[in-house]
Design an enzyme around this catalytic site. Structure first.
Site, PDB file in Angstrom:
ATOM      1  N   GLU A   1      13.599  13.877 -41.745  1.00  0.00           N
ATOM      2  CA  GLU A   1      13.033  13.479 -42.917  1.00  0.00           C
ATOM      3  C   GLU A   1      12.830  14.569 -43.873  1.00  0.00           C
ATOM      4  O   GLU A   1      12.245  15.538 -43.608  1.00  0.00           O
ATOM      5  CB  GLU A   1      11.547  12.687 -42.735  1.00  0.00           C
ATOM      6  CG  GLU A   1      11.932  11.407 -42.321  1.00  0.00           C
ATOM      7  CD  GLU A   1      10.418  10.523 -41.947  1.00  0.00           C
ATOM      8  OE1 GLU A   1       9.802  10.697 -42.739  1.00  0.00           O
ATOM      9  OE2 GLU A   1      10.261  10.408 -40.687  1.00  0.00           O
TER      10      GLU A   1
ATOM     11  N   ASP B   1      15.759   9.767 -45.271  1.00  0.00           N
ATOM     12  CA  ASP B   1      15.423   9.596 -43.865  1.00  0.00           C
ATOM     13  C   ASP B   1      16.548   9.265 -43.255  1.00  0.00           C
ATOM     14  O   ASP B   1      17.197   8.280 -43.560  1.00  0.00           O
ATOM     15  CB  ASP B   1      14.056   8.458 -43.815  1.00  0.00           C
ATOM     16  CG  ASP B   1      13.828   8.225 -42.309  1.00  0.00           C
ATOM     17  OD1 ASP B   1      14.170   8.895 -41.477  1.00  0.00           O
ATOM     18  OD2 ASP B   1      13.018   7.057 -42.270  1.00  0.00           O
TER      19      ASP B   1
HETATM   20 MG    MG Z   1      14.705   8.593 -39.319  1.00  0.00          MG
END
Ligand code: MG
Length: 410
Positions: A110, A15
């Protein structure tokens, strides 16, 4: 490395940290270490992402400009540059691919990576995580957080718990202790609405949800009740869905931010008709019929949800799609003013030439074809439904469900 057997999956979740804001700070030295907020281009825009400096001062995603400025007077607004973010995303995807082909690009910032099969090539899971972080840092001068776990649900939890610049692994036997006191809404997939219902029946933590009565959960959530229980126990057997191997059920959808928030069902239906027409036209242009219609609602507080309906048989007709979407709207109890509406169709199948089951279908197809032709020739919506005529122009903004092309939608 015999510790990781093939039956024990190792999933990595990557992420990017404050992605859009970090890209802007990277490219403009004047923005370094400053509170910045990335915003859209229209008048009703909100904070899409903000830098950690801004977050520290209370700026949150979804705030409007005035709110954000009130909380943080030195806040610098930067207009989103989606091409730039897409380019960065493509570079990141390329890097991730060098580690494992089992890559699911989940959103623009992500990704999930199944690394079970590559541990013998690159080393222990945490070593792989470190290498990925280093490669992204070196090539893009951006930081990310990496979570590693036996499944996607826990990997996502692992990355979110050590942000920014995190690297964290949750092992199978550690999950229980970690989840015990965790609030249910911390779990990926439990939104505000679900949280509220769970709280209303006295369930606040994952341990409480894991121990809840299955029948009670089923009564509240239908078949999803059982999944919720499994989630609370850290169980998730969904697979990392590689790029290009997504279910055939791709979808076609349109959404719009309304010129002002609306509550009135009749008004909602007008927009639904317009959206149904856009979707159906695109479907016909690509020669598809659909068997599922969904309506996406977003309240003015940004709570977003969708309801879908499976059709008895496939269609590409505007009116039929509208009628199903309208039925969804009529069944949905709206508790707050609506800010955005969307219609999307899935279960797409290639239309089968000219064989019609019913005479009515043939006539509808011909009518739709004629309408499409006129609209194409004169541009825009020359021929349209009477109730649409008095419509004002609306903004089309990039939605949070936007994915780089070729990846999963909704
Ligand atoms: Mg992020």
């Amino acid at each position: 490395m015999g510790i990781y057997t093939m039956t024990e999956r190792v999933v990595l979740h990557m992420d990017m940290d404050a992605f859009f804001a970090s890209v802007e700070q990277r490219d403009n030295p004047e923005l370094k270490d400053k509170p910045i907020a990335v915003i859209g281009s229209n008048e009703r825009t909100v904070v899409v992402t903000s830098s950690y400096e801004a977050r520290g001062l209370g700026v949150k995603t979804g705030m409007n400009k005035f709110e954000a400025k009130r909380i943080c007077p030195h806040l610098i607004f930067v207009q989103a540059n989606h091409e730039k973010y897409t380019r960065a995303c493509q570079k990141i995807v390329k890097i991730l691919y060098t580690f494992s082909p089992d890559l699911e690009v989940y959103s623009i910032d992500e990704s999930f990576l199944d690394i079970t099969g590559v541990i013998h090539l690159f080393g222990e899971p945490l070593t792989i995580g470190r290498k990925i972080k280093d490669a992204i840092k070196e090539n893009l001068q951006l930081s990310c957080s990496v979570g590693i776990a036996p499944n996607k649900l826990l990997a996502k939890l692992a990355s979110s718990h050590h942000k920014p610049d995190g690297l964290f692994q949750i092992k199978e036997n550690e999950a229980q202790a970690l989840l015990k006191d965790l609030a249910v809404e911390e779990l990926w997939g439990i939104g505000r609405r679900t949280k509220e219902v769970l709280n209303s029946i006295g369930i606040f933590t994952c341990a409480q949800l894991a121990g809840a009565d299955t029948l009670l959960l089923k009564a509240r959530f239908g078949t999803w009740g059982e999944s919720l229980k499994n989630m609370a126990r850290g169980k998730d057997d969904s697979s990392v869905m590689p790029y290009g191997y997504e279910p055939k059920a791709r979808s076609i959808g349109h959404s719009m931010t309304l010129p002002y928030d609306i509550r009135n069902q009749e008004e909602v239906l007008k927009y639904i008709l317009e959206l149904s027409d856009l979707v159906a036209r695109r479907m016909r242009r690509e020669n598809f019929s659909c068997n599922t219609v969904a309506v996406i609602f977003r309240y003015n507080d940004f709570q977003t949800f969708s309801h879908q309906k499976k059709l008895a048989y496939a269609t590409d007709d505007t009116r039929r799609i509208y009628l199903h979407a309208a039925a969804i709207v009529k069944k949905t109890f709206l508790t707050k003013p609506i800010r955005l509406l969307g219609v999307s169709v899935s279960g797409l199948i290639k239309a089968q030439g000219e064989s019609f089951l019913f005479e009515e279908d043939r006539r509808l197809t011909n009518l739709n074809k004629a309408l499409d032709l006129v609209n194409e020739r004169f541009g825009g919506a020359a021929v349209t439904f009477a109730s649409l005529v008095n419509h004002k122009e609306y903004d089309k903004v990039i939605s949070p469900s936007w994915r780089p092309s070729g990846t999963k939608k909704y």
